[in-house]
Design a protein around this motif. Structure first.
Motif, PDB file in Angstrom:
ATOM      1  N   PHE A 462      -9.346   1.367   2.895  1.00  0.00           N
ATOM      2  CA  PHE A 462      -8.227   0.440   2.764  1.00  0.00           C
ATOM      3  C   PHE A 462      -8.252  -0.569   3.905  1.00  0.00           C
ATOM      4  CE2 PHE A 462      -4.001  -1.017   3.753  1.00  0.00           C
ATOM      5  CZ  PHE A 462      -3.530  -1.423   2.516  1.00  0.00           C
ATOM      6  N   GLN A 463      -8.489  -0.064   5.100  1.00  0.00           N
ATOM      7  CA  GLN A 463      -8.475  -0.957   6.265  1.00  0.00           C
ATOM      8  C   GLN A 463      -9.518  -2.062   6.110  1.00  0.00           C
ATOM      9  OE1 GLN A 463      -6.377  -1.239   8.640  1.00  0.00           O
ATOM     10  NE2 GLN A 463      -5.337   0.750   8.921  1.00  0.00           N
ATOM     11  N   TRP A 466      -8.314  -4.480   3.346  1.00  0.00           N
ATOM     12  CA  TRP A 466      -7.151  -5.245   3.816  1.00  0.00           C
ATOM     13  C   TRP A 466      -7.593  -6.369   4.764  1.00  0.00           C
ATOM     14  CZ3 TRP A 466      -2.392  -6.038   2.427  1.00  0.00           C
ATOM     15  CH2 TRP A 466      -1.453  -6.554   3.331  1.00  0.00           C
ATOM     16  N   GLN A 473      -8.012  -9.670  11.536  1.00  0.00           N
ATOM     17  CA  GLN A 473      -6.765  -9.658  12.300  1.00  0.00           C
ATOM     18  C   GLN A 473      -7.026  -9.229  13.731  1.00  0.00           C
ATOM     19  OE1 GLN A 473      -4.011  -7.199  10.197  1.00  0.00           O
ATOM     20  NE2 GLN A 473      -3.770  -8.659   8.531  1.00  0.00           N
TER      21      GLN A 473
ATOM     22  N   LEU B  16       3.367  -0.648   6.906  1.00  0.00           N
ATOM     23  CA  LEU B  16       2.853   0.387   5.993  1.00  0.00           C
ATOM     24  C   LEU B  16       2.002   1.377   6.782  1.00  0.00           C
ATOM     25  CD1 LEU B  16       2.510   1.350   2.971  1.00  0.00           C
ATOM     26  CD2 LEU B  16       0.315   0.139   3.036  1.00  0.00           C
ATOM     27  N   GLY B  30      -2.740   2.321  -1.574  1.00  0.00           N
ATOM     28  CA  GLY B  30      -2.173   1.469  -0.528  1.00  0.00           C
ATOM     29  C   GLY B  30      -1.731   0.127  -1.087  1.00  0.00           C
ATOM     30  N   PHE B  31      -2.585  -0.432  -1.940  1.00  0.00           N
ATOM     31  CA  PHE B  31      -2.237  -1.728  -2.529  1.00  0.00           C
ATOM     32  C   PHE B  31      -1.067  -1.596  -3.508  1.00  0.00           C
ATOM     33  CE2 PHE B  31      -6.556  -2.509  -0.965  1.00  0.00           C
ATOM     34  CZ  PHE B  31      -6.309  -3.649  -0.211  1.00  0.00           C
ATOM     35  N   ILE B  34       2.031  -1.484  -1.402  1.00  0.00           N
ATOM     36  CA  ILE B  34       2.400  -2.816  -0.892  1.00  0.00           C
ATOM     37  C   ILE B  34       3.107  -3.617  -1.985  1.00  0.00           C
ATOM     38  CG2 ILE B  34       1.436  -5.041  -0.153  1.00  0.00           C
ATOM     39  CD1 ILE B  34      -0.681  -3.367   1.398  1.00  0.00           C
ATOM     40  N   VAL B  44       5.497  -6.946   4.036  1.00  0.00           N
ATOM     41  CA  VAL B  44       4.705  -5.762   4.414  1.00  0.00           C
ATOM     42  C   VAL B  44       3.560  -6.163   5.327  1.00  0.00           C
ATOM     43  CG1 VAL B  44       3.395  -3.779   3.595  1.00  0.00           C
ATOM     44  CG2 VAL B  44       5.218  -4.727   2.176  1.00  0.00           C
ATOM     45  N   VAL B  46       0.285  -4.277   7.788  1.00  0.00           N
ATOM     46  CA  VAL B  46      -0.465  -3.035   8.008  1.00  0.00           C
ATOM     47  C   VAL B  46      -0.985  -3.029   9.447  1.00  0.00           C
ATOM     48  CG1 VAL B  46      -2.364  -1.577   7.225  1.00  0.00           C
ATOM     49  CG2 VAL B  46      -1.177  -3.057   5.595  1.00  0.00           C
ATOM     50  N   PRO B  47      -0.243  -2.411  10.344  1.00  0.00           N
ATOM     51  CA  PRO B  47      -0.695  -2.406  11.735  1.00  0.00           C
ATOM     52  C   PRO B  47      -2.064  -1.742  11.875  1.00  0.00           C
ATOM     53  CG  PRO B  47       1.504  -1.469  11.524  1.00  0.00           C
ATOM     54  CD  PRO B  47       0.990  -1.652  10.150  1.00  0.00           C
TER      55      PRO B  47
END
Lengths: 473, 263, 226
Positions: A462-463, A466, A473, B16, B30-31, B34, B44, B46-47
């Protein structure tokens, strides 16, 4: 008894393949569990009573020395005797001496988990005194030389066919043609045999569900009436109870009794709740001439005020094991000592040591069902975790598992590193699984894949996805 | 998304908490999460400073590592109005156990408490915090829902998923017997005591099959991987999905472990 | 170790763990007060419904637990009821009681087929009869007290146990019943045995099947008078 908790895993595998046991365990859901749910639904105040029962025990434990002294004072006033036993060995010695002083040949016993804990039967037998368990379930396991597999239903693991075989083997006067197929016939046979023992006994030993400081009273809760015959027929009644059984008043006892049977068998109240105060009075035509209480510590004072303090609220109802998926799978004998199920997984390490009982607090999914049904709201999973913490500190953990955990934790504490490693690894794993999307076998995952497939990852983590979508990021 | 009170306009900032299993094994959950959180009127994010909630260490008695992981997680999520996780187990860890880890720490103790107050499991967040009553999603078929232990008993997640499933067009919920009983996963338990875990999940898959549903849903990926791993091993053609996938209408991805195409 | 040193060992260990000292008034006073005042805890609503409702709850609950319950207006009706019950269960018309004065007032002589013996319970007793001093309707529970009036052995040795209670003695809660006992026996004082009985003896120790008459009475017959 010699603990067999070290071989929990092997015991469990054996239990899983024991068809009779599995059949018996399958009935718990429709008996104890369903009945408890019904009893709870029938009493709107049940949850509030749980809170209050918990508060009563906490208050008692915070003043335990005072209440025990008051309790002792009242027992003595009513003509009884109180003996203090710091250890299991002390309790055995005290009881043996009392029996010998009474010139006892036969001792009848009501069901007592503390009696099991201190191994009183073997101790008496070794000194030539016959100890006869009179609770039907306890009697069945005594003639089989087995420990109890449940704290309120000690013979829950047995089938009626096994009981019949044991009776035919053991009861020498039993006619061959007597039909012993149904539980009622087996109960009648046991009743007849044990009735003689009740009448012959010199001493009766019972446990106690509660000790009431207000009046110096011991309470036993039973359905069969065996405990009452045990304590009102012989010349001497010995009560063996651990110190945390104390409660202040009759009112406090009532609150706890209101949640006890409902949590245990799902009855609104047990058939017999007997309150005993001292020996027979001068005008009494029956009852024991001597009344002795043996107060057992055996590790309780060490638990008091510590990490396992909450366990001292336990009233031994058995709800935790009735609702436990692990107990439901393997039964009580797998745990290898006197107290099985979640309450045993917390208590046993306190009593026989974590080195001996290390498996027990580990053999839990932490599903929390035990805590959710415990009438005394004991946080059982939390305390099992405390035992795991102690084991971790001591290094009691398979080296491979510890290494794996440490490597994982090293990465898990470092998000960038973790995400890089996993970002590389997962797509590879996904590729290996290819179109099946699952693994039937994987190196190092044998524990999992022996019985189940392992679903494969979808691909990128996922990371990764994303960050791809949202720019770096 | 239909909300009887209308979409809330407060537009809070949600962090999240993906959970390690979703991150590694099933990003689509996860998506889906969100999408659902955004539809409920939130922003939302995502850290990046997250990995896992720390349960593998915590439940193995390794408190030092757990604290280190917890501290990093708390720091990463402190700026957010809410912390939401698509798992009752992980949310339970963050909400119920993080404060215990720092009980007597004058700095981290209060921070862990403040953090815990903001943590929610996804489905209960939608229903209880955001007032969502209905989602616009479609799923043709019978499903059954497993109540994962921590969500159910630590966080009180029981009716919320059922409320939302009721609004999914075409979906029929057929409850299994003993949906509240553990599936036998228990994290490291399933590896340490595989035979017992197997016996427990075997009872679960029997109940799942008996429900007649073609799809198993739950709010926790760990439990789902365990149950579907057993279902496929038994050759049963029941697929398994995280409930968020259904509620978000994101069912294009094959089911977990390719279940459903077993035969 | 002597009993007194073992006693100190346990009490000292408790105090050490609690971090307290012996004789602290701040702990002893509230504990002693609780014993003297024995405050009520929560009493379920079902135990606070008044006399009439209590009798029907008592009746219903006790029957649900496997007992037979009958109500008669006067003591004079008891012998015939007992005789009929024994006949219908094919039991001998013979039973034993203690010296209870209420049971003594019953005109047994009017039903000559019945034989009443007196004394403590014997292993050979088929039928016995006792009088309950009080009952708690909340779970259909009778309170029987030991002594020459109603020896405890009568409650457990026979196959069939008959218990008689006056309607006015059927109270709502256990607490009500204990207060009734406190009125008779004084504060902080009880008879040797108080048996709370809620049905016939039973066991489910073999395959979780309920069987009546494990060691105590198979039949429990309760007569409400008044």
């Amino acid at each position: 008894m010699k603990p067999a908790s070290r071989s929990f895993k092997e015991n469990a595998v054996k239990a899983l393949h024991d068809d009779g046991l599995q059949q018996a365990l399958g009935k718990v859901r429709y008996g104890f569990v369903a009945n408890r749910a019904k009893a709870r639904a029938n009493l709107p105040e049940f949850e509030t009573l749980r809170d209050q029962a918990r508060a009563i025990k906490e208050h008692t434990l915070a003043h335990l020395d005072v209440y025990l002294e008051e309790y002792e004072k009242k027992v003595v006033e009513s003509g009884g005797h109180v003996h203090w036993a710091p250890s299991a060995a002390d309790a055995r010695d005290i009881i043996l001496r009392l029996c010998q002083d009474a010139g006892a040949h036969t001792v009848t016993k009501g069901k007592s988990m503390v009696g099991e804990e201190i191994g009183i039967n073997d101790h008496l037998e070794a000194a030539g005194i016959k100890a006869v368990e009179t609770d039907l379930g306890e009697y069945l396991i005594q003639i089989r030389h087995e420990p109890p597999s449940h704290i309120i239903a000690p013979a829950i693991h047995l089938t009626k066919a096994q009981v019949e075989a044991d009776f035919r083997d053991r009861h020498k006067d039993l006619p061959q043609d007597r039909i012993l197929e149904e539980p009622a016939q087996l109960v009648a046979e046991a009743r007849a045999v044990l009735r003689e023992q009740f009448l012959a006994a010199d001493v009766g030993i019972t446990g106690a569900n509660l000790l009431i400081a207000e009046t110096g009273t011991s309470v036993i809760v039973t359905n069969e009436g065996n405990g009452d015959l045990t304590q009102c027929l012989p010349r001497m009644h010995i009560v063996i109870a651990s110190i945390e059984k104390a409660v202040p008043t009759l009112e406090d006892a009532c609150t706890i009794l209101r949640v006890l049977a409902r949590s245990a068998t799902g009855q609104e109240f047990a058939t017999y709740n007997t309150f005993s105060t001292g020996p027979k009075r001068p005008e009494d035509p029956d009852g024991p001439e001597e009344y002795h209480v043996v107060l057992l510590d055996n590790g309780r004072t060490e638990m008091l005020g510590g990490e396992f303090h909450d366990m001292l609220r336990c009233i031994r109802c058995g709800a935790c094991m009735n609702h436990c998926p692990v107990y439901g799978a393997v039964g009580g004998h797998a745990y290898g000592w006197v107290y099985p199920g979640p309450m045993g997984s917390v208590l046993t390490p306190s009593l026989i040591g974590i080195d001996e009982a290390g498996h027990l607090p580990n053999a839990s999914t932490f599903c929390g069902r035990c805590e959710s049904v415990c009438p005394m709201r004991i946080p059982l999973p939390k305390m099992m975790r405390h035992w795991r913490e102690r084991e971790f500190e001591k290094g009691n953990m398979p080296a491979g598992f510890r290494l794996g955990l440490k490597l994982w934790a090293f990465a898990a504490r470092r998000p960038r590193l973790y995400q890089t490693l996993m970002g590389l690894g997962m797509p590879v794993m996904a590729k290996l699984a290819s179109k099946k999307r699952r693994f039937a076998w994987l190196p190092l995952a044998g524990g999992w894949t022996r019985h189940r497939d392992l679903p494969a990852p979808q691909g990128k983590t996922f990371q990764t996805l994303w960050r791809e979508q949202n720019g770096r990021q | 998304m239909d909300q009887t009170t209308g979409p809330r306009s407060d537009n809070p900032r949600v962090g999240l908490f993906v959970t390690c299993l979703v991150d590694l094994f099933r990003p689509s959950v996860g998506f889906a999460a969100i999408k659902l959180i955004e539809q409920s009127g939130c922003r939302v994010e995502v850290p990046r400073g997250q990995t896992c909630c720390g349960q593998p260490a915590y439940n193995s008695g390794d408190k030092a590592d757990t604290r280190a992981i917890a501290r990093a997680t708390i720091e990463a999520f402190e700026p957010y109005d809410y912390i939401v996780a698509p798992s009752g187990s992980c949310a339970g860890m963050l909400k119920m156990h993080y404060p215990d880890l720092f009980g007597d720490d004058p700095d981290m103790g209060p921070r862990a408490e403040a953090f815990a107050d903001k943590v929610h499991e996804l489905i209960s967040f939608l229903v209880d915090e955001r007032g969502v009553k209905n989602v616009e999603a479609r799923y043709e078929g019978k499903v059954t829902y497993h109540d994962s232990c921590a969500g159910l008993r630590e966080l009180g997640v029981k009716q919320q998923p059922r409320i939302l499933l009721e609004g999914v067009q075409g979906l029929e919920l057929d409850e299994m017997e003993d949906s509240e009983i553990c599936c036998g996963f228990g994290g490291t338990f399933s590896i340490k005591y595989p035979d017992i875990s197997n016996a427990i999940v075997g009872k679960k898959t029997a109940n799942i099959s008996a429900s007649g549903a073609g799809c198993l849903l739950a709010g926790d990926l760990g439990c789902l991987m365990n149950m579907t791993g057993k279902l496929t091993r038994e050759g049963k053609s029941i697929e398994a999905r995280h409930i968020a996938e259904i509620l978000a209408g994101m069912t294009d991805e094959p089911p977990i472990g390719g279940s459903g195409d077993a035969q | 170790m002597s009993n007194s040193s073992q006693r100190s060992a346990v009490l000292d260990a408790i105090r050490l763990s609690l971090g307290v000292k012996e004789g602290e008034k701040s702990r002893e006073t509230p504990a002693r007060k609780r014993l003297e005042r024995h405050p009520h805890n929560i009493v379920p609503e079902r135990a606070r419904r008044g006399a009439k409702a209590s009798i029907s709850l008592f009746n219903e609950t006790l029957e649900g637990q496997g007992a037979t319950v009958n109500r008669v207006k006067t003591l004079a009706a008891v012998p015939e009821l007992v005789a009929a019950y024994l006949r219908s269960n094919n039991l001998p018309a013979e039973f034993r009681t203690g010296d209870d004065n209420l049971l003594a007032k019953i005109p047994w002589g009017k039903t000559p087929s019945l034989t009443r013996q007196q004394g403590r319970g014997q292993g050979s007793d088929a039928v016995t009869m006792s009088r309950a001093i009080a009952a708690a309707a909340e779970t259909g529970t009778l309170f029987l007290t030991s002594g020459p009036d109603n020896p405890t052995t009568l409650n457990f040795l026979p196959d069939t146990h008959i218990a008689l209670i006056r309607a006015g003695d059927i109270l709502g809660s256990y607490e009500d019943a204990w207060n009734r006992l406190r009125d008779s026996y004084g504060e902080r004082s009880l008879p040797r045995a108080v048996n709370l009985i809620s049905g016939p003896s039973r066991t489910a120790d073999i395959e979780q099947v309920i069987v009546m008459g494990a060691h105590g009475p198979r039949r429990f017959f309760v007569i409400i008078v008044g």
